[in-house]
Design a protein around this motif. Sequence first.
Motif, mmCIF file in Angstrom:
data_model
loop_
_atom_site.group_PDB
_atom_site.id
_atom_site.type_symbol
_atom_site.label_atom_id
_atom_site.label_comp_id
_atom_site.label_asym_id
_atom_site.label_seq_id
_atom_site.Cartn_x
_atom_site.Cartn_y
_atom_site.Cartn_z
ATOM 1 N N LEU A 177 0.820 -1.217 0.000
ATOM 2 C CA LEU A 177 0.000 0.000 0.000
ATOM 3 C C LEU A 177 0.851 1.263 0.000
ATOM 4 N N GLY A 178 2.164 1.132 -0.046
ATOM 5 C CA GLY A 178 3.031 2.292 -0.128
ATOM 6 C C GLY A 178 3.009 3.177 1.099
ATOM 7 N N ALA A 180 -3.659 -0.015 6.391
ATOM 8 C CA ALA A 180 -4.635 -0.916 5.787
ATOM 9 C C ALA A 180 -6.059 -0.457 6.060
ATOM 10 N N GLN A 181 -6.322 0.042 7.252
ATOM 11 C CA GLN A 181 -7.681 0.475 7.576
ATOM 12 C C GLN A 181 -8.093 1.693 6.763
ATOM 13 N N LEU A 224 -9.871 -6.571 3.357
ATOM 14 C CA LEU A 224 -8.637 -6.216 2.656
ATOM 15 C C LEU A 224 -7.495 -7.062 3.188
ATOM 16 N N MET A 225 -6.767 -7.711 2.279
ATOM 17 C CA MET A 225 -5.609 -8.517 2.636
ATOM 18 C C MET A 225 -4.385 -7.938 1.937
ATOM 19 N N VAL A 226 -3.427 -7.422 2.712
ATOM 20 C CA VAL A 226 -2.195 -6.847 2.162
ATOM 21 C C VAL A 226 -1.093 -7.883 2.354
ATOM 22 N N SER A 278 -0.664 -7.360 6.580
ATOM 23 C CA SER A 278 -1.669 -6.612 7.327
ATOM 24 C C SER A 278 -3.024 -6.821 6.661
ATOM 25 N N TYR A 279 -4.067 -6.492 7.374
ATOM 26 C CA TYR A 279 -5.426 -6.663 6.866
ATOM 27 C C TYR A 279 -6.341 -5.673 7.569
#
Length: 240
Positions: free
Chosen positions: A71-72, A76-77, A97-99, A104-105
């Motif tokens: 996500l740079g 995540a939230q 969302l799954m990073v 992270s999520y």
Amino acid sequence: MRKIVSALAVLMLCLALLPQARAEDYPPFQGIAADVAGVLSEETIADLKTLSQRLEEETGGHVYVLTRHFLGGVSAQSYADKVFQVWDLGENDTLLLMVIGEESYALALGGLAKAALPKETRDSLMANHFRSAFQSREYDQAAGGAARALAQALAKAQGDGLNVSGLFGAEEAQQPQATPRPQSWNEMWEGMFAQQDYSEEPWDWDTEWEVEETHVNWRGILIWALVIYFLFFRKKRRRR
């Protein structure tokens, strides 16, 4: 010195703007599953669509899944909340969302879904049905387990049941088999003879009678031959 200060200023400005630029990099709406990271199998994506269809029939809501590698620098939230707005999801919808690269999520929910699932409930569901598989990099199991648990909880909170059978590799519960009762010695003995009698071929009485009759005839001929021998030939030899 001034060149160094100017270069540092430009670098700091670029670093400050980088997360904002990345945050605007939202994928277009792709339906229930947007697997940008490419970590979900076709079977899992198909099951996610089926699960969301069943949830829509019961509650009108959906469970969406989005995967990204990085996500740079954006949390995540924050990213999940923004995607929820960009995709214009409904009040009874949920976004997972799954990073993958950042491990992270996050969950983003509409107003009705958030009221049906308080934060404590969401945290408990994710801890029991998602976190362990996600940390083990079992992304199919993580996405399927979280989506199924969230959908069931949403349906239950709104007074509806949800059929999740046959999804995400879940097998139908098998009925326990009754333990056989130990056999007594008499039952074992009778069973041995019963099994032996059953396994034997049908008795051919005609064939057996012919064989027995043949044996009797040969025996009779042999006996009569011995009798004649002793009566006639032995007497002749004595006379001589």
